[in-house]
Design an enzyme around this catalytic site. Structure first.
Site, mmCIF file in Angstrom:
data_model
loop_
_atom_site.group_PDB
_atom_site.id
_atom_site.type_symbol
_atom_site.label_atom_id
_atom_site.label_comp_id
_atom_site.label_asym_id
_atom_site.label_seq_id
_atom_site.Cartn_x
_atom_site.Cartn_y
_atom_site.Cartn_z
ATOM 1 C CE1 TYR B 146 43.469 47.693 37.987
ATOM 2 C CE2 TYR B 146 44.874 49.555 38.519
ATOM 3 C CZ TYR B 146 44.011 48.566 38.915
ATOM 4 O OH TYR B 146 43.690 48.447 40.238
ATOM 5 C CG ASN B 169 39.132 38.213 40.938
ATOM 6 O OD1 ASN B 169 38.518 37.205 40.631
ATOM 7 N ND2 ASN B 169 40.388 38.222 41.340
ATOM 8 C CB CYS B 177 42.671 41.051 40.856
ATOM 9 S SG CYS B 177 42.057 40.713 42.502
ATOM 10 C CG HIS B 178 47.416 39.577 44.528
ATOM 11 N ND1 HIS B 178 46.626 38.471 44.335
ATOM 12 C CD2 HIS B 178 48.692 39.124 44.497
ATOM 13 C CE1 HIS B 178 47.389 37.390 44.203
ATOM 14 N NE2 HIS B 178 48.656 37.762 44.288
ATOM 15 C CD GLU B 205 51.605 36.321 44.906
ATOM 16 O OE1 GLU B 205 50.563 35.657 44.935
ATOM 17 O OE2 GLU B 205 51.833 37.193 44.046
#
Lengths: 236, 276
Positions: B146, B169, B177-178, B205
């Site tokens: 963050y 979000n 945001c993940h 990912e």
């Protein structure tokens, strides 16, 4: 993500409980349009989509055209309303105003169809000619096999009767069809129709009665033909 | 008038009445489903929606002329409609994704960091928008804390506000945001179905979540490359290429800087404020 009621504008759907076709419903809807254009218009679109669609379907005989023209009517109505002052929206007679847009689009559509050489029933203003060159049959098949006004459980006889009526309506001249549809299908008053189609009341009345006579004649011819067909088949 | 004439007239009247009744019936029609909704979407008073296949299964997405406006997993179309009305304050109507957005979402979900996607974030504050758009710069397969976002958008102390903005979000997955994790490296919360989904999507990912958690448990926040004296966030693609014998682990940036290491240009770990 949680709904954030504090941040998102609370544009909840205005529910117009009264029937928008009644004077009280029309006043309530106009008031909603004046007070919050966006939610008011959402209520208007939901309240009038079926009637507008029915009108365009009866005039064009095509589900696709009816869908497009209804959509376009609503889009144009929105554009016009956005430019109106709230006071003008409050006093608006919604039904004749909305159908005026619908009628203009239906007229343009008919003209466009004629120009592009698509089978146009409007070009065939003479119903006698329709029969002699056999295009009356084409008109009858132009309505899709499933007419939305006919409930699925309706009797075969009722179904055929309504489908025939819808098809024959398409064979009468455009101006008469417009007036007849607004009067007897949409159920509008003569003064409202006069505003909607932009013609004197007398002319509108004459269009309605001539349209009705033409429709009745077409129905009679259809019945005669039907009876003739049944007879020749029983002979065979 | 004879009796015969009378009966003819009655028959005609009845026939007329039947005709009028039938005409009325022809006016009672249900328009195609969502006709008004489609008109509202064309006007811009409603958004469109459809579903897309993602590593988390089918996800509903909504959009308008500005771009994507909402993404969420819900149990049904109706649940998504209700959700959209609550969040956007607008109704949504089923539609087909326009070509540009279809291409963009496909490319993005396939891992193309430069996939062109437009968003409608007009209902958010400038700070929320800045936070969300910054997450779009975190490459596929990497994560950032963050604090990185807070620093990058010029509000280094607003770490908590960044967390709040990310929790709001409206378009998770497409605004990733993940890819933002707690400063201590723990994965943290996820708005679309909780932490388990965050792990699923990060793994899909290409993030080595177990390695990340192992480093975190040892208090390691940065890894250095003895070959070029640079230090990175552990998931930075540059860090993945460090050979085992040249890998150095740091608990914080002060130690790395003190040892003569410089921050990686690509993942931009903290450096300036402590070096000064």
């Amino acid at each position: 993500m949680r709904p954030k009621s504090a941040v998102a504008p609370s544009r909840s759907l205005v529910s117009i409980s009264t029937d928008p076709q009644t004077p009280a419903g029309e006043i309530a809807l106009a008031a909603a349009l004046a007070c919050n254009l966006e939610s008011g218009f959402e209520a208007l679109a939901c309240a009038w989509q079926n009637r507008l669609y029915a009108f365009e379907l009866r005039i064009t005989g095509s589900h696709t055209d009816a869908e497009e023209l209804t959509q376009e009517t609503l889009v144009r109505a929105w554009r016009a309303l956005s430019a109106f002052e709230p006071e003008r929206r409050r006093t608006l007679r919604i039904r004749p105003w909305l159908f005026q847009i619908a009628v203009n689009l239906a007229r343009n559509n008919a003209r466009g169809a004629r120009r592009s050489g698509v089978l146009s029933l409007d070009a065939l203003d003479d119903p006698e000619r329709l029969d002699s060159d056999g295009r009356g049959e084409a008109a009858a098949t132009r309505i899709a096999d499933e007419d939305p006004a006919v409930e699925p459980e309706a009797s075969l006889e009722r179904r055929q009767r309504l489908e025939t009526l819808a098809a024959l309506l398409l064979t009468i001249p455009h101006a008469h069809r417009l007036a007849l549809t607004l009067r007897h299908i949409e159920g509008m008053s003569y003064p409202d129709i006069a505003v909607t189609v932009g013609l004197p009341i007398g002319t509108v009345k004459s269009h309605v009665s001539r349209g009705a006579a033409e429709l009745r004649r077409a129905l009679d011819r259809d019945r005669t033909r039907e009876a003739y067909r049944e007879e020749t088949e029983s002979v065979r | 008038m004879s009796h015969h004439d009378d009966s003819i007239q009655t028959t005609t009247l009845q026939a007329n009445r039947a005709l009028v009744d039938d005409c009325r019936t022809l006016g009672v029609v249900n328009s195609p489903i969502d006709l008004a909704g489609r008109a509202l979407a064309i006007i811009g008073l409603a958004d469109w929606f459809t579903t897309v296949e993602t590593p988390l299964g089918l996800v509903y997405i909504a959009w308008n002329a500005s771009g994507l406006s909402l993404a969420q997993r819900t149990e049904s179309r109706e649940a998504f409609r209700a959700f959209a009305r609550a969040v956007l304050g607008r109704s949504v109507t089923a539609g087909a994704l326009p070509e540009a957005l279809a291409r963009g979402t496909r490319a993005w979900l396939a891992g193309d960091n430069r996939a062109q996607l437009a968003f409608d974030l007009t209902q958010l504050t400038a700070f929320e928008r800045a936070t969300l758009m910054k997450t779009r710069e975190i490459p596929h397969g990497e994560v950032r804390p963050y604090g990185w976002i807070a620093r990058e958008i010029g509000h280094p102390r607003a770490v908590r506000a960044v967390g709040t903005a990310l929790a709001r979000n409206p378009i998770p997955l497409f605004i990733p945001c993940h890819r933002v994790v707690r400063t201590d490296g723990m994965l943290g919360k996820y708005s679309m179905g909780g932490p388990a989904n965050k792990r699923t999507i990060l793994s899909a990912e290409g993030v080595d979540v177990e390695r990340l958690e192992w480093l975190t448990s040892k208090g390691v926040r940065f890894v250095g490359n003895a070959a070029d004296d640079s230090y990175c966030y552990p998931t930075c693609y540059a860090a993945r290429e460090i050979s085992a014998e040249r890998l150095v682990m740091f608990h914080d940036e002060a130690i790395a800087l003190a040892r003569g290491y410089h921050p990686c240009n690509s993942c931009r770990p903290p450096a300036a404020q402590l070096a000064s």
